[in-house]
Design a protein around this motif. Structure first.
Motif, PDB file in Angstrom:
ATOM      1  N   LEU A 165       4.480  -1.445   0.541  1.00  0.00           N
ATOM      2  CA  LEU A 165       5.417  -0.683  -0.285  1.00  0.00           C
ATOM      3  C   LEU A 165       5.884  -1.446  -1.514  1.00  0.00           C
ATOM      4  O   LEU A 165       6.199  -0.850  -2.549  1.00  0.00           O
ATOM      5  CB  LEU A 165       6.623  -0.258   0.555  1.00  0.00           C
ATOM      6  CG  LEU A 165       6.450   1.011   1.397  1.00  0.00           C
ATOM      7  CD1 LEU A 165       7.605   1.172   2.377  1.00  0.00           C
ATOM      8  CD2 LEU A 165       6.348   2.240   0.497  1.00  0.00           C
ATOM      9  N   HIS A 166       5.940  -2.786  -1.415  1.00  0.00           N
ATOM     10  CA  HIS A 166       6.435  -3.566  -2.551  1.00  0.00           C
ATOM     11  C   HIS A 166       5.575  -3.373  -3.791  1.00  0.00           C
ATOM     12  O   HIS A 166       6.052  -3.561  -4.919  1.00  0.00           O
ATOM     13  CB  HIS A 166       6.492  -5.053  -2.176  1.00  0.00           C
ATOM     14  CG  HIS A 166       5.141  -5.673  -1.997  1.00  0.00           C
ATOM     15  ND1 HIS A 166       4.397  -5.518  -0.850  1.00  0.00           N
ATOM     16  CD2 HIS A 166       4.393  -6.451  -2.840  1.00  0.00           C
ATOM     17  CE1 HIS A 166       3.256  -6.171  -0.972  1.00  0.00           C
ATOM     18  NE2 HIS A 166       3.232  -6.738  -2.162  1.00  0.00           N
ATOM     19  N   GLN A 167       4.300  -2.995  -3.612  1.00  0.00           N
ATOM     20  CA  GLN A 167       3.411  -2.804  -4.755  1.00  0.00           C
ATOM     21  C   GLN A 167       3.841  -1.619  -5.616  1.00  0.00           C
ATOM     22  O   GLN A 167       3.498  -1.549  -6.803  1.00  0.00           O
ATOM     23  CB  GLN A 167       1.974  -2.559  -4.277  1.00  0.00           C
ATOM     24  CG  GLN A 167       1.401  -3.667  -3.413  1.00  0.00           C
ATOM     25  CD  GLN A 167       0.031  -3.288  -2.880  1.00  0.00           C
ATOM     26  OE1 GLN A 167      -0.952  -3.284  -3.621  1.00  0.00           O
ATOM     27  NE2 GLN A 167      -0.032  -2.940  -1.602  1.00  0.00           N
ATOM     28  N   TYR A 168       4.584  -0.696  -5.028  1.00  0.00           N
ATOM     29  CA  TYR A 168       5.004   0.501  -5.745  1.00  0.00           C
ATOM     30  C   TYR A 168       6.382   0.340  -6.380  1.00  0.00           C
ATOM     31  O   TYR A 168       6.885   1.276  -7.002  1.00  0.00           O
ATOM     32  CB  TYR A 168       5.023   1.693  -4.786  1.00  0.00           C
ATOM     33  CG  TYR A 168       3.651   2.058  -4.266  1.00  0.00           C
ATOM     34  CD1 TYR A 168       2.897   3.047  -4.886  1.00  0.00           C
ATOM     35  CD2 TYR A 168       3.108   1.385  -3.177  1.00  0.00           C
ATOM     36  CE1 TYR A 168       1.639   3.378  -4.421  1.00  0.00           C
ATOM     37  CE2 TYR A 168       1.844   1.709  -2.703  1.00  0.00           C
ATOM     38  CZ  TYR A 168       1.111   2.699  -3.327  1.00  0.00           C
ATOM     39  OH  TYR A 168      -0.148   3.016  -2.866  1.00  0.00           O
ATOM     40  N   GLY A 169       6.985  -0.805  -6.207  1.00  0.00           N
ATOM     41  CA  GLY A 169       8.314  -1.021  -6.742  1.00  0.00           C
ATOM     42  C   GLY A 169       8.428  -2.295  -7.541  1.00  0.00           C
ATOM     43  O   GLY A 169       7.544  -3.156  -7.530  1.00  0.00           O
TER      44      GLY A 169
END
Length: 483
Positions: A165-169
């Motif tokens: 998920l960190h890749q999208y934020g």
């Protein structure tokens, strides 16, 4: 001697209270019940204890193994989730069949969305009470675990997990958090042990020690006040902001919220807002943020300058509440639609310059619907429904600086052992509202079990459960109690 007050939990298997001891003794002496391997000497102690209880012993044997209340008041035991999750996966239909074939691996795509739409989607799952599952998929194609929930709220093209998920934020700080951002904890050594992700819904008060969380956890999706950053592993949660966030409404997205949002909100009515509606959590007693400043500025432009003794600022005040009520009533709204807290429709009219301006002769209790036409596209009065009293600010007619709802004094005023005038004020209001049953004597300044049980009864009467009904008043409890 009064009846003792017991904590509401199921006693442990080793509890030494007379009732549990007696039941174990009966079971042990039953012809079909095993002795559970207890030594004879231990069983003799149990028999002796039960006999003492039967003879009217004044005190039970101390229970060293009895469950203890949480060390931190307001943190209900068991709220730390057990949230195993699935891995990265494409969207699936309700029966688990692929709905949109796609490659799991590949470049990260971040479809545009707004904060309002993120919170709206999260509320949809809360309203539907989506059951927690790491193997099932809801009707919108997203997996029913914590990472699937955030993937859904952000509108991602597939189901992510806490490791991706960190890749999208974009990583942000605590001070930068706004509704729609997330708090992410990924445990790389054992991803299914402790890893969790939640959606940030806004601060509950100016101390920024508690916030509204939207999360997928057992048994179903929930929304509740939560200590920052979380109940457990607090230091390991990292805040992120979605990369695809836009400042304008997505075409056809429409701002919709759950029923009861007030502010004149009509489902599907999207405002042409330059700044998207940040959510009701951004406003009201205790709020301190840039949206309060922007609201005040917009209200001044629409005829609300007389409510402010100084320029609008970031901290919510009675002036903001009064000016909001005046603007809402100028549209012809009543009840829950004119509660002094801006909803999506109120916000859309303000930022777009539509609707009616505040009537120069408006005063509390004078009603509305007589405001002067605003900018382009002045709307006709809309009659609201509901009967929730105004909560932003109120007082005697002609005195807009006197708040009807007393300022929330902070959570530290209501803790075991504290003694102050706010505890007395709280107790008297609980009695006035019909929740004074736990008091054997008049409410006093020292916080005690009677205060906690009365507050819990009031919170449960609002329909709250779990950590939202812990018996300790937060800003929303305080607001509703004194409204």
């Amino acid at each position: 001697m009064g009846s003792p007050v017991f904590e509401e939990f199921d006693p442990g298997s080793e509890c030494e209270c007379p009732g549990c001891v007696s039941r174990r003794r009966t079971a042990a002496n039953s012809p079909t019940a095993p002795s559970a391997g207890r030594p004879v000497a231990h069983r003799a102690v149990i028999v002796a204890t039960a006999a003492a209880a039967a003879l009217g012993a004044a005190h039970a044997v101390p229970a060293s193994a009895a469950p203890r209340a949480p060390d931190r008041p307001g943190v209900p035991a068991g709220d730390e989730p057990d949230t195993p999750q699935g891995g990265k996966a494409p969207l699936h239909g309700p029966a688990g069949r692929p709905a949109r074939p796609q490659e799991v691996a590949g470049p990260v795509r971040t479809p545009p969305t707004t904060r309002a739409d993120i919170i709206r989607r999260a509320r949809d799952w809360v309203s539907a009470e989506v059951p927690y599952s790491m193997n099932s998929y809801w009707y919108d194609g997203y997996r029913q675990d914590c990472s699937g929930f955030v993937s859904m709220a952000w509108g991602l093209p597939g189901n992510e997990w806490t490791g991706s998920l960190h890749q999208y934020g974009t990583r942000i700080t605590k001070e930068q958090l706004q509704p729609g951002d997330i708090l992410l904890f990924h445990n790389p050594s054992d991803p299914e042990k402790g890893s969790h992700v939640v959606l940030f819904g806004g601060w509950t008060d100016y101390t920024h020690s508690y916030y509204i969380v939207y999360e997928q956890t057992r048994p179903t999706t929930r929304r509740q006040a939560t200590p920052y950053a979380y109940w457990s592993h607090s230091s390991r949660y990292v805040p992120y902001r979605y990369k695809g966030l836009t400042t304008a409404a997505t075409p056809g997205a429409g701002i919709q919220t759950a029923a009861g949002d007030g502010g004149g909100n009509k489902p599907g009515a999207a405002g042409a807002a330059a700044t998207p509606f940040p959510g009701r959590a951004a406003f009201g007693p205790g709020a301190d943020n840039r949206y309060v400043t922007e609201l005040g500025r917009l209200l001044v432009e629409r005829g609300g300058a007389r409510f402010y003794t100084s320029g609008p600022g970031p901290r919510w005040s009675a002036s903001d509440g009064w000016a909001t009520v005046a603007f809402q009533q100028a549209q012809g709204w009543r009840g829950a639609d004119a509660d002094g807290i801006p909803g999506p429709r109120t916000w859309a009219l303000l930022v777009s310059g539509r609707g009616r301006n505040i009537d120069p002769g408006w005063s509390p209790g004078a009603g509305g619907g007589s405001g002067t036409a605003g900018g382009s596209g002045g709307s006709a009065p809309v009659t609201g429904s509901g009967g929730r009293p105004a909560t932003g600010a109120a007082g005697s007619p002609g005195a807009p600086t006197r708040p009807r709802v007393p300022a929330y004094p902070g959570r530290d005023r209501f803790r075991p052992g504290v003694q102050n005038a706010y505890v007395t004020q709280l107790g008297k209001q609980l009695v006035k509202k019909g929740f004074g049953g736990p008091y054997t004597a008049g409410p006093g300044p020292r916080w005690g079990a009677a205060d906690r049980r009365a507050v819990e009864a009031f919170q449960r009467a609002q329909g709250w459960r779990g950590g939202a009904a812990d018996g300790y008043p937060g800003p929303e409890t305080w607001r509703r109690l004194f409204s």
